[in-house]
Design a protein around this motif. Structure first.
Motif, mmCIF file in Angstrom:
data_model
loop_
_atom_site.group_PDB
_atom_site.id
_atom_site.type_symbol
_atom_site.label_atom_id
_atom_site.label_comp_id
_atom_site.label_asym_id
_atom_site.label_seq_id
_atom_site.Cartn_x
_atom_site.Cartn_y
_atom_site.Cartn_z
ATOM 1 N N PHE A 39 -2.333 -3.673 -8.693
ATOM 2 C CA PHE A 39 -1.572 -3.471 -7.449
ATOM 3 C C PHE A 39 -0.196 -2.935 -7.824
ATOM 4 O O PHE A 39 0.159 -2.880 -9.008
ATOM 5 N N TYR A 40 0.569 -2.580 -6.790
ATOM 6 C CA TYR A 40 1.984 -2.232 -6.989
ATOM 7 C C TYR A 40 2.719 -2.724 -5.747
ATOM 8 O O TYR A 40 2.577 -2.165 -4.667
ATOM 9 N N LYS A 41 3.492 -3.812 -5.935
ATOM 10 C CA LYS A 41 4.173 -4.455 -4.804
ATOM 11 C C LYS A 41 5.183 -3.515 -4.136
ATOM 12 O O LYS A 41 5.549 -2.483 -4.706
ATOM 13 N N LYS A 42 5.672 -3.931 -2.964
ATOM 14 C CA LYS A 42 6.625 -3.115 -2.182
ATOM 15 C C LYS A 42 7.772 -2.596 -3.038
ATOM 16 O O LYS A 42 8.430 -3.369 -3.734
ATOM 17 N N HIS A 43 8.015 -1.303 -2.931
ATOM 18 C CA HIS A 43 9.094 -0.695 -3.715
ATOM 19 C C HIS A 43 9.487 0.653 -3.105
ATOM 20 O O HIS A 43 8.784 1.173 -2.241
ATOM 21 N N VAL A 44 10.578 1.211 -3.594
ATOM 22 C CA VAL A 44 10.899 2.614 -3.340
ATOM 23 C C VAL A 44 10.849 3.308 -4.692
ATOM 24 O O VAL A 44 10.991 2.665 -5.731
ATOM 25 N N LEU A 88 9.996 2.860 1.722
ATOM 26 C CA LEU A 88 9.358 1.645 1.212
ATOM 27 C C LEU A 88 7.831 1.774 1.291
ATOM 28 O O LEU A 88 7.304 2.233 2.306
ATOM 29 N N HIS A 89 7.146 1.377 0.225
ATOM 30 C CA HIS A 89 5.675 1.440 0.222
ATOM 31 C C HIS A 89 5.106 0.486 -0.824
ATOM 32 O O HIS A 89 5.838 -0.026 -1.670
ATOM 33 N N GLU A 90 3.788 0.274 -0.773
ATOM 34 C CA GLU A 90 3.137 -0.597 -1.756
ATOM 35 C C GLU A 90 1.674 -0.182 -1.906
ATOM 36 O O GLU A 90 1.124 0.537 -1.065
HETATM 37 MN MN MN Z 1 5.760 4.358 -5.460
#
Ligand code: MN
Ligand code: OGA
Length: 196
Positions: free
Chosen positions: A116-121, A176-178
């Motif tokens: 996974f890749y948690k919420k980030h910019v 912001l995305h995840e």
């Molecule tokens: Mn990204």
């Protein structure tokens, strides 16, 4: 080709992200997937990190994908074709939107099941050069239940996007995305368009 570029740009302007399917034809998709797998088998990949320079860390709690940065000088035929199309898109963005893109960087990514890749910019705190993010999916097939959806937050509740083969998503790097947990091996080719 220009119609595809326009779709991505219009989407970004109107709803915060652009999306097109069939960015790659079946042959290109196959070729890129093979080239990704070749690098993966050669152990060219490494665990992805977050942050830049003195901020860089490998943090499995935030993201658990593995990446391989494409190198123009070492590109095989289909990677070179990919770069050519990206160059054309960047030229189009600069000509029609005065985007001021001067550089770009791309990596293959593999999310093994459970990743996974948690919420980030994507824009770094100590380096603001990333303007636009470009994500494309290379997995052979995707079905409901496979997970690994991209969730974008141009709106509070988020917009869930299925990582379908050949699909491209284009958005500003400060959005912001995840990536939700993937239940299958998930393959992508992702990159950033940068200013000075
Ligand atoms: Mn990204
Ligand atoms: C990234 C990212 C999204 C995706 O690599 O920064 O957010 O759908 N990827 O793979």
């Amino acid at each position: 080709m220009y119609e595809t570029f326009e779709n991505l740009i219009q989407g970004l302007l109107e709803k915060g992200f652009g999306s097109v399917d069939n960015w790659y034809n079946a042959e290109e998709l196959d070729c890129l997937r093979k080239s990704l797998m070749t690098h993966y088998r050669q152990d060219d990949f490494h665990a992805a990190g977050i942050g830049k320079l003195e901020n860089f860390r490998k943090v499995g709690k935030v993201r658990s994908d593995q990446v391989y940065w494409l190198d123009r000088a070492e590109a095989d035929d289909c990677e070179r074709q990919f770069f050519e199309k990206m160059d054309a898109f960047i030229l189009y963005l600069n000509r029609t939107c005065f985007a001021g893109i001067r550089d770009a960087e791309f990596h293959f990514a593999v999310y093994e099941p459970g990743s996974f890749y948690k919420k980030h910019v994507d824009k770094f705190q100590n380096d603001g050069r990333r303007l636009f993010s470009f994500v494309s999916y290379l997995t052979e097939k995707w079905e409901a239940g496979d997970g690994g959806e991209l969730v974008l937050y141009p709106v509070e509740e988020g917009m869930k996007i299925e990582p379908l083969p050949g699909r491209v998503i284009f958005f500003r790097s400060d959005l912001l995305h995840e990536v939700l947990v993937s239940n299958v091996q998930r393959l992508s080719l992702t990159g950033w368009m940068k200013t000075f």
